[in-house]
Design a protein around this motif. Sequence first.
Motif, PDB file in Angstrom:
ATOM      1  N   ASN A 154      -7.096   6.202  -6.979  1.00 39.12           N
ATOM      2  CA  ASN A 154      -5.925   5.938  -6.043  1.00 39.12           C
ATOM      3  C   ASN A 154      -4.593   5.883  -6.753  1.00 39.12           C
ATOM      4  O   ASN A 154      -3.612   6.617  -6.746  1.00 39.12           O
ATOM      5  N   LYS A 192      -6.289  -2.108  -1.268  1.00 37.96           N
ATOM      6  CA  LYS A 192      -4.710  -2.069  -1.213  1.00 37.96           C
ATOM      7  C   LYS A 192      -3.980  -0.590  -1.691  1.00 37.96           C
ATOM      8  O   LYS A 192      -3.416  -0.040  -0.994  1.00 37.96           O
ATOM      9  N   SER A 193      -4.685  -0.173  -2.747  1.00 38.08           N
ATOM     10  CA  SER A 193      -3.917   0.812  -3.403  1.00 38.08           C
ATOM     11  C   SER A 193      -4.544   2.080  -2.483  1.00 38.08           C
ATOM     12  O   SER A 193      -3.667   2.979  -2.227  1.00 38.08           O
ATOM     13  N   SER A 194      -5.666   1.953  -1.917  1.00 37.84           N
ATOM     14  CA  SER A 194      -6.187   3.095  -0.981  1.00 37.84           C
ATOM     15  C   SER A 194      -5.209   3.212   0.286  1.00 37.84           C
ATOM     16  O   SER A 194      -4.823   4.155   0.655  1.00 37.84           O
ATOM     17  N   LEU A 239       1.508  -0.632  -5.028  1.00 39.79           N
ATOM     18  CA  LEU A 239       1.496   1.008  -5.477  1.00 39.79           C
ATOM     19  C   LEU A 239       2.894   1.339  -5.688  1.00 39.79           C
ATOM     20  O   LEU A 239       3.354   2.058  -6.561  1.00 39.79           O
ATOM     21  N   LEU A 241      -1.763   4.395  -0.807  1.00 45.25           N
ATOM     22  CA  LEU A 241      -1.874   5.650  -1.134  1.00 45.25           C
ATOM     23  C   LEU A 241      -1.517   6.394   0.021  1.00 45.25           C
ATOM     24  O   LEU A 241      -0.915   7.641   0.343  1.00 45.25           O
TER      25      LEU A 241
END
Lengths: 248, 485
Positions: free
Chosen positions: A15, B274-276, A106, B279
């Motif tokens: 990711n 969360k990052s998935s 992110l 993204l």
Amino acid sequence: MRVLLVEDEVRLADNLAAALRDGPGFAVDWAEDGQAGDLCAQNRCYDLIVLDLMLPKLDGLGVLKRLRARHDATPVLVLTAKEGKEPIVELLNAGADDYLAKPFDLGELIARAKALIRRGKGAADPVLTACGLELNTLEQTVHRNGILADLSPTEYRILEYLIHRPRAIVSKRELLEHLYDYNWERHSNVIEAHVSNLRKKLDAALPVSIEPPPEVIETMRGRGYRLAPEMNRGATDAAWDEEQEPGR
Amino acid sequence: MKLPRPLRLTAFMPRSIAFRLIAAVLTVEFAAAILTVALSFGFERHIHFHTLDVLMHGHVDTILGAVQESSDGKDNVMLVQADLHLPKEDVWEVLDSSGRVLGISPNWQGVAPESIPTGHGAFLQMVINGHHFHLVRRQGTRLVDPGEEGGGKPRTVTVLYGARINRVWEAIWASVEFYALGSGILLLVTGPLIAWLLHRGLLPLRQLAAMAAEVSANSWTFDPPASARRTPELAPLTLALENVLQRLERSFVQQRTFVSDSAHELKTAVAVVKSSLQLLALKRRSAEEYQTGLERCLNDSLRIEDLVAKMLTLAREENAAPVSQAAQATDLADCLRQTVAALETVAAVRDVQIHVVAAGTAVTPVFIPLAGEDGALLFNNLVLNALQHSFRGGEIEVRFCSDAKTALIEIEDHGEGIPPDALPHVFERFYRGDPSRNRNTGGSGLGLAICKAIVERVGGSIAIASQPSLGTSVSVHLPLAQQPS
């Protein structure tokens, strides 16, 4: 810009790499343990290292200490899931430049990555100016004397790298190293083609009246490329520059 | 040493040892004082009245000595009072046999002689002129004309004598008062003295308490004072404290490591989800990309679910009371065969053969002290581990045998093995031999820790031996359970 990602959690690494490639358009190399990370970092071709703390074989702190022991000044962003302030203090004292606690955002990671790269290159403002060019690293846009130049992602990245290193001669090899990760097939004529296109597009952004267009990127035969020094530039550029001077 | 004052105060709290000791000593002292006073009263009373008696008879003798033959020639006797020196307060009367009064003290009117008992120690108590007197009576014989033929004529004389007894009582009370006062002073002095001595004597205890008070979850250093070690009464307590603290510290450190490890694992797992998602939201994507992204997110969530479930299992196994489930009994052979049967599909996918072998001629069923699901969990984890580390086309042997007291289960694979430096850590929570690989296969690093917890809870043991590229063998020793009726 090329980023080394040292993270043992495969899905998280996937990711992060995808986000760093998709977002700011960095080239990302991934190392899955501390030893591999340390080995990769020895190539010294990275503009940023994103380092997880808890790694197999060699932990993040060890990687960091070895890096700094080699007098490698590459900015390091540490990812940590540890509690408390002491590990963070220890990390920063060991030479880390910034840290993010898991689970992180992110968007924040990308922003910090950009800021660290910028700082690592000695720039404070996310908007870089040189030779009448205005490069906005946030929007990834380039204006020449106020007119938007329509660049491809690779062309933008080449220009971004050159602007980050004013007055320095950047070899094709260096450009390759910093713009592509190690999975990429490397041919220096790819760079030549991109630079040629970049020049055309920058000239296209000039008003038609100026002829011949002042050169922005100089080719140093057999050595590489360089952003044109101030004295070589055309009158229009100089005038435009003078307007900007007090603000700089 | 910063708490002497409150401790000094607590010495006087009703339930403190010092208070109770002081109270006990003072009570005993008080009882002894009462007894002493009572005894001294009895003793002094006896002595003084005896003395009075002797004294009075002495005076009677004196009076008898003063009785002489009268000079009237009728063989009568008379009392010669000129030489008689008797205490002025005393009363006396001398009578002859016919009842004639020979002499009487001026401060008395006399009394009927028969009312007074005669003999040593016998007396009559009466009030004369407002004072208490003891009266005695004695008869004496005086010979008249002893030089004559026949040895003279005896004349009987009766002497009544009385002495005031208030003096005697005063003397008795003075003695008793002396004893009572002495005891009282002793009580008053010993109270504080004992308190002080106890305070000094309990110093090692207080030092020990002060040291123990400094122990907390953050600072486990317990350095008992030397005085506490030297005191025979405190030495066992000190030792027990030290042992308890050491065990507590160990378990605290374990718990803390577990919590911190769990936090790390969970945070990483959450970071993945969360990052998935972020993204996916980074830019506009095609429907297919969203579809794939969502599937990945779902898989990531399933991993969190699995991790949490395993952490709960481990916590349950580690915290379960050791005795509560000991009454459970499961047929070992059944349990092993069922577990292996349940894993047949996985084995088939990986192209691995599993053989279950009963070593020896185990005709009678062997029972292990585990609940059915715990046994299944234990063997499932071990066999699954063997499966995951086996090469394609490999074989796994599950052997079991038993003697009178224990059952031995061995699960052996011929897979990649475990590197020697990783071997000591495989039972640690969250330890993964090969992180990237195991994370890919969904390993949480808790499987073997759960196995160890299950086995150790029933008093068994688990060991692992491995040779890289040759294979791994896990051996489990379990005590036998009672056969269920």
